[in-house]
Motif scaffolding. Sequence first.
Motif, PDB file in Angstrom:
ATOM      1  N   ASN A 169      41.522  44.309  34.301  1.00 48.61           N
ATOM      2  CA  ASN A 169      41.429  43.549  33.059  1.00 48.61           C
ATOM      3  C   ASN A 169      39.959  43.254  32.759  1.00 48.61           C
ATOM      4  O   ASN A 169      39.319  42.454  33.441  1.00 48.61           O
ATOM      5  CB  ASN A 169      42.224  42.247  33.185  1.00 48.61           C
ATOM      6  N   LYS A 211      38.539  41.584  30.447  1.00 49.61           N
ATOM      7  CA  LYS A 211      38.245  40.198  30.049  1.00 49.61           C
ATOM      8  C   LYS A 211      38.100  39.272  31.248  1.00 49.61           C
ATOM      9  O   LYS A 211      37.417  38.264  31.169  1.00 49.61           O
ATOM     10  CB  LYS A 211      39.346  39.675  29.135  1.00 49.61           C
ATOM     11  N   ARG A 212      38.735  39.610  32.367  1.00 44.95           N
ATOM     12  CA  ARG A 212      38.679  38.758  33.560  1.00 44.95           C
ATOM     13  C   ARG A 212      37.651  39.235  34.580  1.00 44.95           C
ATOM     14  O   ARG A 212      37.479  38.601  35.610  1.00 44.95           O
ATOM     15  CB  ARG A 212      40.058  38.707  34.207  1.00 44.95           C
TER      16      ARG A 212
END
Length: 92
Positions: free
Chosen positions: A60, A62-63
Amino acid sequence: MSDYDEGVLAFKPTNDGRVGASIGKTVDALWQLARLAVLSKFKLRGAYWKWRAETAFGTNVKRMPSRAARLRAVLQYGAWVGQMRRLAARGR
């Protein structure tokens, strides 16, 4: 507790204030990473390195940690590899 547990690497002073020891650990970490690159025939986008990145940082975007945090983590991994190789050479 080892220096690696607290993330003390990449030219930061160690717990006793010696910068030189940390530089040596960083050089060793880079050496171990170069060794792994040679062993993987420089297929840095190959299955092994893709698996390493996914297990370390996830998929991911975004993480994902910042680029600097990822670099520190990669250096810490190289330092860990060196530490494990030294322990194995001692017969532990």
